[in-house]
Design a protein around this motif. Structure first.
Motif, mmCIF file in Angstrom:
data_model
loop_
_atom_site.group_PDB
_atom_site.id
_atom_site.type_symbol
_atom_site.label_atom_id
_atom_site.label_comp_id
_atom_site.label_asym_id
_atom_site.label_seq_id
_atom_site.Cartn_x
_atom_site.Cartn_y
_atom_site.Cartn_z
ATOM 1 N N GLN A 1 71.605 12.739 -19.976
ATOM 2 C CA GLN A 1 71.891 11.393 -19.488
ATOM 3 C C GLN A 1 73.295 11.300 -18.910
ATOM 4 O OE1 GLN A 1 71.757 8.321 -22.387
ATOM 5 N NE2 GLN A 1 71.512 6.719 -20.863
ATOM 6 N N ALA A 2 74.188 12.086 -19.485
ATOM 7 C CA ALA A 2 75.560 12.096 -18.988
ATOM 8 C C ALA A 2 75.648 12.867 -17.669
ATOM 9 C CB ALA A 2 76.491 12.713 -20.029
ATOM 10 N N GLY A 3 74.513 13.457 -17.264
ATOM 11 C CA GLY A 3 74.496 14.151 -15.986
ATOM 12 C C GLY A 3 75.081 15.545 -16.020
ATOM 13 N N LEU A 4 75.173 16.133 -17.202
ATOM 14 C CA LEU A 4 75.826 17.440 -17.282
ATOM 15 C C LEU A 4 74.851 18.611 -17.267
ATOM 16 C CD1 LEU A 4 78.707 16.533 -19.721
ATOM 17 C CD2 LEU A 4 78.694 16.635 -17.240
ATOM 18 N N ALA B 1 70.719 18.937 -16.681
ATOM 19 C CA ALA B 1 69.408 18.307 -16.488
ATOM 20 C C ALA B 1 68.345 19.370 -16.269
ATOM 21 C CB ALA B 1 69.468 17.370 -15.294
ATOM 22 N N GLU C 1 64.565 21.110 -15.786
ATOM 23 C CA GLU C 1 63.347 20.838 -15.025
ATOM 24 C C GLU C 1 62.391 20.067 -15.926
ATOM 25 O OE1 GLU C 1 62.860 20.868 -11.702
ATOM 26 O OE2 GLU C 1 63.539 22.952 -11.701
ATOM 27 N N GLU D 1 70.041 26.862 -17.781
ATOM 28 C CA GLU D 1 70.407 25.671 -18.550
ATOM 29 C C GLU D 1 70.929 26.058 -19.930
ATOM 30 O OE1 GLU D 1 67.405 25.596 -16.767
ATOM 31 O OE2 GLU D 1 68.598 24.562 -15.246
ATOM 32 N N ARG E 1 74.347 27.256 -19.664
ATOM 33 C CA ARG E 1 75.217 26.129 -19.347
ATOM 34 C C ARG E 1 75.510 25.304 -20.592
ATOM 35 N NH1 ARG E 1 77.186 24.514 -15.077
ATOM 36 N NH2 ARG E 1 77.207 22.334 -14.428
ATOM 37 N N ARG F 1 83.546 15.518 -13.487
ATOM 38 C CA ARG F 1 82.463 15.686 -12.533
ATOM 39 C C ARG F 1 82.529 14.608 -11.464
ATOM 40 N NH1 ARG F 1 77.578 17.451 -11.662
ATOM 41 N NH2 ARG F 1 76.032 16.022 -10.838
ATOM 42 N N ARG F 2 82.795 13.406 -11.924
ATOM 43 C CA ARG F 2 82.894 12.302 -10.972
ATOM 44 C C ARG F 2 84.079 12.535 -10.039
ATOM 45 N NH1 ARG F 2 83.994 6.017 -12.572
ATOM 46 N NH2 ARG F 2 84.001 5.241 -10.446
ATOM 47 N N GLU G 1 86.711 1.282 -11.140
ATOM 48 C CA GLU G 1 86.027 1.053 -12.409
ATOM 49 C C GLU G 1 86.254 2.216 -13.370
ATOM 50 O OE1 GLU G 1 84.992 -1.692 -12.976
ATOM 51 O OE2 GLU G 1 83.571 -2.546 -11.537
ATOM 52 N N ILE G 2 87.496 2.629 -13.499
ATOM 53 C CA ILE G 2 87.803 3.694 -14.442
ATOM 54 C C ILE G 2 88.715 3.128 -15.525
ATOM 55 C CG2 ILE G 2 87.536 5.476 -12.709
ATOM 56 C CD1 ILE G 2 90.486 5.587 -12.374
ATOM 57 N N LEU H 1 81.892 23.194 -13.947
ATOM 58 C CA LEU H 1 81.207 22.303 -13.010
ATOM 59 C C LEU H 1 80.702 23.062 -11.788
ATOM 60 C CD1 LEU H 1 83.603 19.216 -13.017
ATOM 61 C CD2 LEU H 1 81.308 19.341 -13.986
ATOM 62 N N PRO I 1 74.843 24.230 -10.470
ATOM 63 C CA PRO I 1 74.939 22.776 -10.603
ATOM 64 C C PRO I 1 73.728 22.113 -11.220
ATOM 65 C CG PRO I 1 74.801 23.439 -8.301
ATOM 66 C CD PRO I 1 74.622 24.660 -9.108
ATOM 67 N N ALA I 2 73.171 22.659 -12.267
ATOM 68 C CA ALA I 2 72.068 22.033 -12.977
ATOM 69 C C ALA I 2 70.911 21.689 -12.045
ATOM 70 C CB ALA I 2 72.547 20.795 -13.718
ATOM 71 N N ARG I 3 69.831 22.386 -12.250
ATOM 72 C CA ARG I 3 68.677 22.274 -11.374
ATOM 73 C C ARG I 3 68.403 20.990 -10.600
ATOM 74 N NH1 ARG I 3 66.298 26.893 -12.736
ATOM 75 N NH2 ARG I 3 67.936 28.440 -12.513
ATOM 76 N N PRO I 4 67.713 20.029 -11.180
ATOM 77 C CA PRO I 4 67.249 18.886 -10.378
ATOM 78 C C PRO I 4 68.418 18.022 -9.938
ATOM 79 C CG PRO I 4 66.131 19.055 -12.513
ATOM 80 C CD PRO I 4 67.354 19.898 -12.572
ATOM 81 N N VAL J 1 67.912 13.890 -9.739
ATOM 82 C CA VAL J 1 67.911 13.188 -11.013
ATOM 83 C C VAL J 1 69.339 13.055 -11.504
ATOM 84 C CG1 VAL J 1 67.237 13.282 -13.420
ATOM 85 C CG2 VAL J 1 65.655 14.058 -11.650
ATOM 86 N N GLN J 2 70.012 14.146 -11.403
ATOM 87 C CA GLN J 2 71.393 14.228 -11.821
ATOM 88 C C GLN J 2 72.248 13.107 -11.265
ATOM 89 O OE1 GLN J 2 72.239 17.375 -13.137
ATOM 90 N NE2 GLN J 2 74.444 17.502 -13.001
ATOM 91 N N ALA J 3 72.380 13.132 -9.978
ATOM 92 C CA ALA J 3 73.254 12.172 -9.309
ATOM 93 C C ALA J 3 72.906 10.751 -9.740
ATOM 94 C CB ALA J 3 73.105 12.302 -7.801
ATOM 95 N N ASP K 1 71.365 9.748 -12.376
ATOM 96 C CA ASP K 1 71.487 9.473 -13.787
ATOM 97 C C ASP K 1 72.920 9.316 -14.267
ATOM 98 O OD1 ASP K 1 69.807 8.819 -15.736
ATOM 99 O OD2 ASP K 1 69.747 10.796 -16.652
ATOM 100 N N TRP K 2 73.752 10.234 -13.904
ATOM 101 C CA TRP K 2 75.121 10.147 -14.438
ATOM 102 C C TRP K 2 75.838 8.986 -13.786
ATOM 103 C CZ3 TRP K 2 79.911 10.370 -12.144
ATOM 104 C CH2 TRP K 2 79.929 10.704 -10.793
ATOM 105 N N PHE L 1 74.977 6.272 -15.859
ATOM 106 C CA PHE L 1 75.672 6.501 -17.123
ATOM 107 C C PHE L 1 77.120 6.027 -17.040
ATOM 108 C CE2 PHE L 1 78.220 9.255 -19.905
ATOM 109 C CZ PHE L 1 77.583 9.025 -21.099
ATOM 110 N N GLU L 2 77.772 6.381 -15.956
ATOM 111 C CA GLU L 2 79.189 6.045 -15.808
ATOM 112 C C GLU L 2 79.405 4.578 -15.471
ATOM 113 O OE1 GLU L 2 82.646 7.674 -15.252
ATOM 114 O OE2 GLU L 2 81.746 8.418 -17.087
ATOM 115 N N GLU M 1 77.193 1.958 -16.196
ATOM 116 C CA GLU M 1 76.601 1.025 -17.139
ATOM 117 C C GLU M 1 77.648 0.286 -17.966
ATOM 118 O OE1 GLU M 1 73.791 2.897 -19.686
ATOM 119 O OE2 GLU M 1 72.163 2.283 -18.386
#
Lengths: 118, 118
Positions: free
Chosen positions: A25-28, A30, A32, A45, A48, A70-71, B60-61, B86, B90-93, B96-98, B100-101, B104-105, B107
């Motif tokens: 959920q934190a986007g670190l 993810a 499949e 994964e 990682r 990451r951001r 918003e930080i 990082l 870069p984590a498969r999908p 979803v990543q972009a 989701d996080w 997350f950030e 919210e």
DNA sequence: AAAACCTTGACACGGCCGTGGTAAGGTCAC
DNA sequence: GTGACCTTACCACGGCCGTGTCAAGGTTTT
């Protein structure tokens, strides 16, 4: 090709299944998904996840920290703004500074460790 | 040369005196001190405080985020480790990543704003 | 020497973080 | 088709963040 399910991945990485979902959920990290929506962790994964764990404990940083990094890395506007602010006059008393924010950043971990009874 | 005392600085920057001390503790803006230990904010510090405020609201930080960025900037070992992690696969999908996080950030801020009744 | 201001330290409080647990409901394997 | 496993959603809880306030004690000013 072997892809581990969340509980198996948890066993081999040391994270709890709950945390694996949180990390995602934190986007670190993810994984499949299967057709039915099951998380499928591949070798990449798993690696990682292990290195992430090392990263956190080695530098005493948090998931949120990495998420922010990451951001920073993916939002150049943000990076420029932050770096620009930091690069400007580095706040007069440099010594107090280093000393103080170091304690500020470390304190929480010391307290955490103490609380954890380590 | 005019150097403002903490309450005066608070008035002209919009921060509260309490927060000014907190910001200093976080290592972000550390004013000079008088012989007796009074904080003395010069033009540079005042400017820095104002831009810091803009930086936080524009992106918003949080103060902690900036403190961490500062740590990243001054600890090359940490920066290399984090950037390295990082930069690795870069984590498969990626989609979803972009998605989701980002949520997350963001919210927390949405909730903050909602709670603040804005 | 009193008023007004500063300093550090502590208590308080709502809200989020990291974490666990559980419930309700789909999926997989045998 | 039943048991084991997965998914999401929600409650809980200790601890930290951001913030205010107050106390005890120096400093500055008039």
């Amino acid at each position: 090709m072997e892809a581990l399910t969340i509980n198996e991945a948890a066993s081999t990485t040391g994270w709890s299944p709950r945390m694996l979902r949180y990390v995602e959920q934190a986007g670190l990290v993810a994984p499949e998904r299967s057709a039915a929506g099951y998380r499928l962790y591949g070798a990449a994964e798993l690696q990682r996840l292990r290195t992430l764990k090392e990263l956190l404990s080695e530098f005493e940083i948090t998931l949120s920290d990495v998420a922010f990094a990451r951001r920073l890395a993916s939002d150049s506007g943000l990076r420029r703004a932050v770096d620009g602010w930091l690069a400007a006059r580095p706040a007069r008393p440099e010594h107090v500074q280093a000393e103080d924010w170091l304690r500020f950043e470390q304190e929480k971990h010391e307290r955490l460790l103490a609380a954890a009874g380590a």
